[in-house]
Design an enzyme around this catalytic site. Structure first.
Site, PDB file in Angstrom:
ATOM      1  N   ASP A 333     -80.669 -44.936  -5.058  1.00 10.15           N
ATOM      2  CA  ASP A 333     -81.212 -43.748  -5.715  1.00 10.15           C
ATOM      3  C   ASP A 333     -82.712 -43.618  -5.459  1.00 10.15           C
ATOM      4  O   ASP A 333     -83.390 -44.577  -5.105  1.00 10.15           O
ATOM      5  CB  ASP A 333     -80.977 -43.820  -7.224  1.00 10.15           C
ATOM      6  CG  ASP A 333     -81.640 -45.047  -7.835  1.00 10.15           C
ATOM      7  OD1 ASP A 333     -81.460 -46.157  -7.277  1.00 10.15           O
ATOM      8  OD2 ASP A 333     -82.357 -44.908  -8.847  1.00 10.15           O
ATOM      9  N   GLU A 334     -83.187 -42.410  -5.643  1.00  6.94           N
ATOM     10  CA  GLU A 334     -84.621 -42.105  -5.718  1.00  6.94           C
ATOM     11  C   GLU A 334     -85.455 -42.675  -4.577  1.00  6.94           C
ATOM     12  O   GLU A 334     -86.494 -43.307  -4.815  1.00  6.94           O
ATOM     13  CB  GLU A 334     -85.188 -42.612  -7.066  1.00  6.94           C
ATOM     14  CG  GLU A 334     -84.532 -41.949  -8.251  1.00  6.94           C
ATOM     15  CD  GLU A 334     -85.208 -42.326  -9.574  1.00  6.94           C
ATOM     16  OE1 GLU A 334     -85.406 -41.423 -10.388  1.00  6.94           O
ATOM     17  OE2 GLU A 334     -85.539 -43.508  -9.768  1.00  6.94           O
ATOM     18  N   ILE A 335     -85.014 -42.470  -3.376  1.00  2.00           N
ATOM     19  CA  ILE A 335     -85.816 -42.917  -2.234  1.00  2.00           C
ATOM     20  C   ILE A 335     -86.980 -41.946  -2.042  1.00  2.00           C
ATOM     21  O   ILE A 335     -86.795 -40.735  -1.999  1.00  2.00           O
ATOM     22  CB  ILE A 335     -84.940 -43.000  -0.970  1.00  2.00           C
ATOM     23  CG1 ILE A 335     -83.856 -44.057  -1.198  1.00  2.00           C
ATOM     24  CG2 ILE A 335     -85.796 -43.322   0.254  1.00  2.00           C
ATOM     25  CD1 ILE A 335     -82.784 -44.056  -0.148  1.00  2.00           C
TER      26      ILE A 335
END
Lengths: 558, 558
Positions: A333-335
């Site tokens: 997630d959330e790269i």
């Protein structure tokens, strides 16, 4: 003291009768009578087969709960009106357990089978007189049945009783995955907290402990091949999970029918790895953090680097050996792409590889997944890995949808199986205010608080076609722990996390065919909450006790 | 896992140094040096005068806290950088207490004096070498100084130390009233919970326990002259406060410098009295409740009835005898006029009296206040008694403003003294979701969650003239307990309630003259929170430990 303005107020309060069989989650099929039945003081639970030791332990715990719950009915008078019925009531001497298979595998062995081959079904008959019977195809099914059995009983003075005999239950989960996720990285939780939580999970038939064990803030997991990760990354030498701790947690979970799904979030959420491998991490601690990460500290694995890929593969290989589950989560997630864009090291490597960042991300993820598959594991990822990035993870990958329940359709349309983990229904941390230090007017990013009612109203099949329904594996509540630790673990999780446990066990309908309904559910949720407290889990009060004793009276009236 | 969108992000993080003297609340005057000083293993606290027993006990507790806090500095390395300084540091052998008055009254006696004559001031000198000195005019002041002293010390290995010697503190509260309100009627709290809360309150120098002991849902208080109130109105025979419990609580509070302000809310919020005196209560349990009350169950004292007035006077007379405080609250919030309009009994009585409802309300309140005054008590009321209704309470009445901080000016303009208790800053229950059973999309009426930052930003003198400032007595956090009980008491109250404790002790400015500031405060609040946990109060984590060790780094950057 409250100020409430009601637009519409009806003239009559709908008063719902309290369900005597205060089961949570509701079984799929349930028939009850209206006769009193007490438990004999010599009541026992017997098996005709040689029970594995974890089933024997589960039987012992069941007897303990029944004796120690001392749960009085949540009605005005607390069961005093039942006293006369109990005088001459027949008593139950025995519950006989029957296993429908020749091999009595342990509960723990059954609990880690692939989801599609896990059998949690059972049948429970409590007759008006004579012995009770619990039948299942697996020790796991028997364990679920014992859990149900322990919830049938109330106390009044010396009696342990039901007034709904005979009772017939045929039960199995609507969805195979029913989880709870705990983040042990933002703040650390001792093993005793995790065990207590596993107990509570088992009481409502949750079968997966999704353990978000590390993150950018700390690396408490001792990994045999990489001891430096926790040596440098744990909050302190005492705030670690040793290999013995992990073994202990896996065993404790397994005995309670719970699979441990380990997650090491990659390539983002890995700043802490820079403490031991500074060359592996881009933009570690870069300021201002908000340019490089969704929360401090910034730092992501240099995914284009062959040595980082190799390290990550070794790390997951080690985890695959340590955790017996069929599943391992690689996160995803959330790269933050700006982090990589500003990282000279990554940019040089991309040029060398002849790849752009998305291609490198795909290589990184697929290589790691390949390692897991070689170990016989099915990978699990967060939704970004199929929605936001063209990674091309294989179609057997399980996808957790967290940003919004509205994103489920897009994942399913691509043919992936999903686990519902939506922030708009199941995030337990929402509503607790802003944890960033200087944000005076701020509040939690996913405000408001996600009530049990909201979670309970979740429709796992919303926006999906009938053909897509089998791709929904289940769902879970989640606790991110920026503002939580031992002090409030029980109170922020329970009883809310029981709401999704019922959504995914019971499915859309009550046994009577009516849709699940918060008014029907609340008295039962009060009941299970009181059992939680009695068993040592500090679940919060949902209403004044005055309301808990008077189902439906504390409703917003339409 | 969070999604944050930042409109403005600056390039440099402002990093605030951690205050070594992690005092909460901040003293009014504070000078610190930079020398290391350890506590001698034979450290003692001595008095040259004959100390009353509660001061002796306080000294013992202070020594226990100092030995048992074992609080390591909240910095990266947890104080390891201090080790070299500690080797040759001088050690402190003694703290000498000096009392500036001839009569050593007990702390408990000092704690119940009228606010204007209560003296909590003290001076504390911890020199770089030699003995430390604590001076005060009262044992209460000495107790406050001991509380401060216990917060000066950190642990590293075997050392208990400060690196800020010499330390000189001159201190006294900015406001005389610093309270915490607990509702023990929506849900019941055992005496142990209340005592633990009193301990915690004393650690941050809160001096008033505002005990909202009964309400419409339950009447746990045993009143000697009216045993039927709790016999019929308590949730169970076990869920009561006996006269011995009350004595115990008052004594425990007094020894900790805390005055117990008892409230029996009248004439509203009294439905439960109908269980024992059905003829005293109008619209008891009337449906739909929202027509007759702000929350279920409806029910208000028939205030026009002479026998109800007489009963209420007797009740308060009994309370006045039981509680030694100079203050008693008669409540007075949320009176529902429709309830009285629809009550034939009240309407008949009004006609008989030749009064309208407002006139009858005035008679009721003034008669009850007259009883209290005869007993030497000053009445306390909720804001409605002076804003919404022309009751004409006397100008010595203390008014608590709860609906909105915006209402303070109106109260002060009428000449009343106020205690700040605004829902928009200090209500601890806000943000926990809807407790009404069937309200799926609903949330708490006073959403969002009131963060510590929001509370800390409160300005007690907002919108007031300089001449009006003396009418502000102080303020408090409040916990209404529709969704709280033993399970979450600590975690919902602490450390948030410490924010108002500092607002009203420290006032507008830090000792350095700068305005109070959340960035300066947060490291100290982390510190006191860790001491709370170590002392057995489950205060929640405000941030990931990673942030707590790095002041200012987890800020929203402007």
């Amino acid at each position: 003291m409250v100020k409430i303005t009601l637009a519409v107020v009806a003239l009559v309060a709908l008063v719902y009768p309290s369900s005597v069989a205060a089961l949570w989650p509701l079984p799929r099929s349930l028939q009850t009578g209206s006769q009193a039945l007490t438990l004999s003081s010599s009541f026992s639970i017997d098996t005709a087969f040689t029970a594995p030791s974890d089933l024997q332990d589960a039987i012992s715990r069941t007897l303990e709960y029944i004796n120690q719950d001392k749960h009085k009915r949540l009605v005005v008078g607390r069961g005093s009106a039942d006293a006369s019925k109990l005088k001459d009531a027949p008593s139950l001497n025995k519950l006989n357990l029957h296993l429908g298979s020749k091999d009595a595998l342990s509960i723990a062995q059954e609990a880690i089978k692939p989801l599609e081959s896990r059998d949690e079904s059972y049948t429970l008959i409590v007759p008006a007189s004579g012995n009770a019977t619990l039948c299942a195809n697996s020790t796991l099914g028997l364990f679920r049945g014992l859990t149900t059995f322990s919830q049938l009983w109330y106390s009044f003075e010396d009696a342990v009783y039901t007034i709904e005999a005979p009772i017939a239950i045929t039960d199995k989960p609507a969805y195979p995955y029913r989880g709870f996720m705990l983040d042990t990285a933002r703040n650390f939780f001792p093993v005793t907290d995790i065990k207590r939580t596993l107990d509570a999970m088992s009481w409502v038939k949750i079968n997966t402990f999704h353990w978000h064990v590390v993150d950018s803030q700390s690396f408490p997991l001792q990994v045999a091949d990489f001891p430096e990760l926790s040596e440098k990354g744990a909050y302190s030498p005492a705030q670690v999970y040793t290999p013995e701790d992990v073994k202990d947690i896996i065993a404790y979970a397994g005995e309670r029918g719970i699979d441990v799904l380990i997650e090491v979030d990659t390539p983002g959420h890995t700043a802490i790895i820079s403490e031991s491998h500074s060359d592996f991490v881009a933009c570690a601690g870069a300021a201002p953090w908000a340019d490089f990460a969704n929360e401090p500290p910034a730092g992501q694995l240099r995914l284009a680097s062959p040595s980082v890929i190799s390290f990550t593969q070794s790390l997951f290989s080690s985890l695959a050996d340590q955790f017996p589950s069929s599943y391992v989560s690689t996160g995803g997630d959330e790269i933050n792409l700006n982090c990589y864009a500003k990282d000279a090291d990554t940019q040089a490597q991309l040029r060398k590889n002849g790849q752009n960042i998305e291609q490198a991300l795909s290589t990184f993820v697929l290589e790691v997944h390949s390692t897991l598959k070689d170990k016989g594991k099915t990978p699990v990822v967060w939704e970004e890995m199929v929605i936001d990035h063209p990674v091309g993870v294989s179609n057997d990958t399980i996808v957790m949808v967290w940003i919004s329940s509205a994103n489920v359709r897009a994942v399913v349309d691509k043919g992936y199986r999903v686990v519902h983990a939506p922030s708009d229904y199941f995030y337990l941390d929402c509503g607790a205010g802003e944890w960033l230090g200087n944000d005076i007017a701020g509040n939690s990013w996913c405000d408001p608080f996600k009530t049990w009612q909201k979670a309970y109203s979740f429709d796992p099949l919303a926006n999906l076609t009938a053909a897509q329904a089998p791709l929904v594996l289940g769902g879970q509540h989640l606790l991110w722990t920026e503002q939580s630790d031992s002090s409030n673990l029980d109170s922020i999780v329970w009883p809310r996390a029981a709401a999704s446990a019922e959504v995914f066990w019971t499915g859309a309908s009550q046994p009577n065919g009516k849709p699940r309904d918060v008014d029907e559910a609340l008295p039962r949720l009060h009941d299970i909450r009181f059992r939680f407290v009695q068993r040592g889990v500090k679940a919060i009060a949902l209403q004044p006790l005055w309301c808990a004793l008077r189902p439906g009276v504390c409703d917003l009236q339409a």
